[in-house]
Design an enzyme around this catalytic site. Structure first.
Site: not given
Length: 364
Positions: A97-99, A126
């Site tokens: 995952y990223c933001f 996130y």
């Protein structure tokens, strides 16, 4: 070879099953808050992310993407890709995952796919996971709960950990809430505290818990704050009080604040530095309440504490710690808790010794 899996859009089982998560955000983002099973293998380091962000504001997305590819190229790209491949192969049930589940996640997936690995991401990233955990906390705040109270040393934290429906706020914060409350390891950030707390709640729900037991806490636990919804619910909850004898409580405190902390400091720092840090820890705890003790009494109890530490270091005996712990409870902690408890008197539904309260709460 990894079998292709769908991107994740349902989050509950991710946390209940302790699913490994690869966090693609920059280290500075990760340090502010992440999840208990996440590991930071960023697409971009802090300075690279900063440069790309500046470029985006000045020249737009295409230019920023081009700069990102320029910065993360060649050996740098190869090293990061090797990290990601190793994570994917070691954690075939994990996700990345990223933001927001956007460009960084898609680029990582693309590069992994080019290397022969099809690895799924968390949809929404996130931000979506964090929102889900906050909603979990607020949901639990609306469910029945009981607070376990009692004077310092009553074993309240031990009890909530022994109960199937107990939620350990201090454990989630990695701080015991008092002047002597810190551990050898650093206290969690506010975000990490909330995330760990929410995951614990999810696991309890998965075990069938619908009534929760919390230790009686104020809003602050060290530098952390109990989530507003939980704090408000605790302020209206029934209270069960542990009434244990003073000697029993002192024995617990010696075990927790003296034996355990001395052992942990030495385990982490070696014999000499461990003793120095352990001594500093106890002295700082006393220093934190000096104004409430009054300077004369503070100096007397500090001297007793120093003597107890010296004796412990010399021959391993612990009995002299009674000389500062007992008056500290009688003169400071017990009167303070008696006052706090007076404001909850109308909510007390049960009193007993440790085992009696534990048995009563176990039936909830």
């Amino acid at each position: 070879m990894l079998m292709p899996r769908q991107n994740c859009e349902v989050f509950r089982q991710l946390f209940v099953n302790d699913t490994p998560l690869m966090d693609m955000r920059a280290p500075i983002e990760f340090a502010q808050g992440a999840f208990p099973t996440s590991i930071n293998h960023p697409l971009m380091e802090d300075e690279e992310r900063k440069a790309v962000g500046t470029c985006y504001k000045a020249h737009g997305q295409d230019a920023a993407i081009a700069l990102g590819h320029q910065l993360v190229n060649g050996d740098i790209k190869a090293a990061r890709l090797a990290q990601w491949k190793a994570f994917a192969e070691e954690n075939p049930n994990g996700y990345l995952y990223c933001f927001r589940g956007g460009l960084r996640s898609r680029i990582t997936q693309q590069w992994l796919k080019e290397a022969g690995i099809d690895y799924p991401m968390v949809v929404g990233g996130y931000k979506a996971l964090r929102r889900f955990l906050i909603e979990t906390i607020d949901t639990v705040a609306q469910q029945p709960m009981t607070i376990v109270g009692g004077n310092t040393g009553s074993g309240k934290t031990i009890m909530v950990n022994e109960l199937a429906n107990g939620i350990d706020l201090e454990g989630a914060a990695n701080h015991r809430g008092s002047s002597f409350g810190r551990y050898v390891t650093a206290q969690r950030t506010q975000i990490d505290f909330e995330n760990v707390l929410a995951v614990e709640m999810l696991k309890k729900q998965a075990q069938g818990c619908t009534h929760f037991v919390f230790e009686d806490e104020g809003r602050a636990i060290g530098s952390a704050s109990v989530p507003l919804s939980i704090n408000a619910a605790m302020g209206n909850a029934d209270v069960a009080i542990v009434d244990d004898p003073l000697d029993v409580r002192i024995d617990r405190l010696i075990d927790d604040y003296v034996v355990r902390m001395q052992r942990d400091y030495i385990a982490q720092n070696g014999e000499q530095q461990g003793w120095e840090l352990f001594t500093e820890y106890l002295e700082r705890g006393m220093f934190g309440i000096r104004k409430r003790l009054g300077m004369k009494r503070y100096e007397e109890l500090l001297a007793a504490q120093k003597q107890a530490i010296a004796t412990q270091k010399s021959n391993g005996t612990l009995a002299e710690h009674d000389n500062w712990l007992r008056p500290l409870l009688i003169e400071y902690y017990d009167p303070m808790y008696t006052y706090q408890l007076s404001k909850k008197a109308d909510r007390i539904v049960f009193r007993g010794n440790y085992q009696e309260v534990k048995s009563w709460l176990a039936d909830k």
